[in-house]
Motif scaffolding. Structure first.
Motif, PDB file in Angstrom:
ATOM      1  N   PHE A 111       0.864   1.907  -6.158  1.00  0.00           N
ATOM      2  CA  PHE A 111       2.037   2.663  -5.728  1.00  0.00           C
ATOM      3  C   PHE A 111       2.992   2.935  -6.889  1.00  0.00           C
ATOM      4  O   PHE A 111       3.622   3.984  -6.945  1.00  0.00           O
ATOM      5  CB  PHE A 111       2.767   1.938  -4.602  1.00  0.00           C
TER       6      PHE A 111
ATOM      7  N   LEU B 128       3.598  -0.721   1.456  1.00  0.00           N
ATOM      8  CA  LEU B 128       3.498  -1.966   0.706  1.00  0.00           C
ATOM      9  C   LEU B 128       3.614  -3.173   1.633  1.00  0.00           C
ATOM     10  O   LEU B 128       2.892  -4.168   1.476  1.00  0.00           O
ATOM     11  CB  LEU B 128       4.565  -2.024  -0.377  1.00  0.00           C
TER      12      LEU B 128
ATOM     13  N   PHE C 291       6.563   4.479   0.799  1.00  0.00           N
ATOM     14  CA  PHE C 291       5.795   3.511   0.016  1.00  0.00           C
ATOM     15  C   PHE C 291       6.191   2.082   0.335  1.00  0.00           C
ATOM     16  O   PHE C 291       5.349   1.178   0.294  1.00  0.00           O
ATOM     17  CB  PHE C 291       5.939   3.781  -1.476  1.00  0.00           C
TER      18      PHE C 291
ATOM     19  N   PHE D 166       4.053   6.577  -7.918  1.00  0.00           N
ATOM     20  CA  PHE D 166       5.486   6.880  -7.909  1.00  0.00           C
ATOM     21  C   PHE D 166       5.921   7.525  -9.222  1.00  0.00           C
ATOM     22  O   PHE D 166       6.664   8.510  -9.236  1.00  0.00           O
ATOM     23  CB  PHE D 166       6.292   5.601  -7.647  1.00  0.00           C
TER      24      PHE D 166
ATOM     25  N   GLY E  66      -1.881  -3.077  -4.509  1.00  0.00           N
ATOM     26  CA  GLY E  66      -1.087  -2.039  -3.845  1.00  0.00           C
ATOM     27  C   GLY E  66       0.180  -1.715  -4.615  1.00  0.00           C
ATOM     28  O   GLY E  66       0.545  -0.544  -4.773  1.00  0.00           O
TER      29      GLY E  66
END
Length: 181
Positions: A58, A35, A31, A62, A54
């Motif tokens: 994420f 990112l 991730f 997560f 984003g």
């Protein structure tokens, strides 16, 4: 001689926390790279909201993945039984303690990738026994790191962990394969 080991009830949370951290570290790296890609895309396109979107996306993913993994690890830690006898080392799963969604995912992983939660390693096929602070990792000569087959981890949270460690140290055919990390 057959020895059966399970994870101690009072050590379940410590085992789950350690394994969850290990699995999420890989997730964080992937991730993080994505990112960075979103940040570069936002700067190049001069759309500065893209990195923020984003990051939020994420973050939600997560949290969802960590909740799923934590539930899976708790269920598996109570369902795992490690058996050491004179011919093999095995990790067996008590499928009655696992919910149907986990059974479905395990079956799908078995069909797609060939991975299996139940593992058996013959003592003649043991390649290496790594002893670390978190447990004992037994690797067979035909281990597959992509799907986890041929690798059994005996966590340090096992009841009678020292007895399992002594078994490997006192078995002459396995003693030469022990590596301390």
């Amino acid at each position: 001689m057959v020895k059966v080991f399970k994870i101690k009830k009072e050590n379940l949370d410590r085992f789950v926390s350690r394994e969850l951290k290990r699995q999420l570290d890989i997730f964080k790296i992937v991730f993080g790279c994505l990112l960075i890609l979103f940040i570069i895309l936002g700067v190049v396109a001069k759309a500065y909201f893209i990195p923020l979107v984003g990051l939020v996306l994420f973050g939600v993913v997560f949290l969802y993945v960590s909740a799923i993994l934590k539930g899976d690890l708790k269920a598996l830690s109570t369902a795992f039984t490690f058996i050491i006898d004179d011919k093999a080392i095995s990790r067996q799963v008590d499928w009655s303690q696992i919910n149907s969604f986990m059974k479905l995912r395990a079956e799908r992983a078995r069909q797609r990738y060939g991975s299996s939660l139940d593992q058996i390693i013959e003592l003649a096929n043991v390649d290496e026994i790594s002893v670390g602070i978190n447990g004992i990792k037994i690797t067979s000569i035909n281990a597959n790191i992509l799907n986890g087959n041929g690798i059994i981890n005996l966590p340090a949270e096992l009841a009678f962990y020292e007895e399992a460690l002594d078994y490997f140290k006192t078995n002459p055919s396995l003693y030469s394969k022990i590596v301390h990390k």
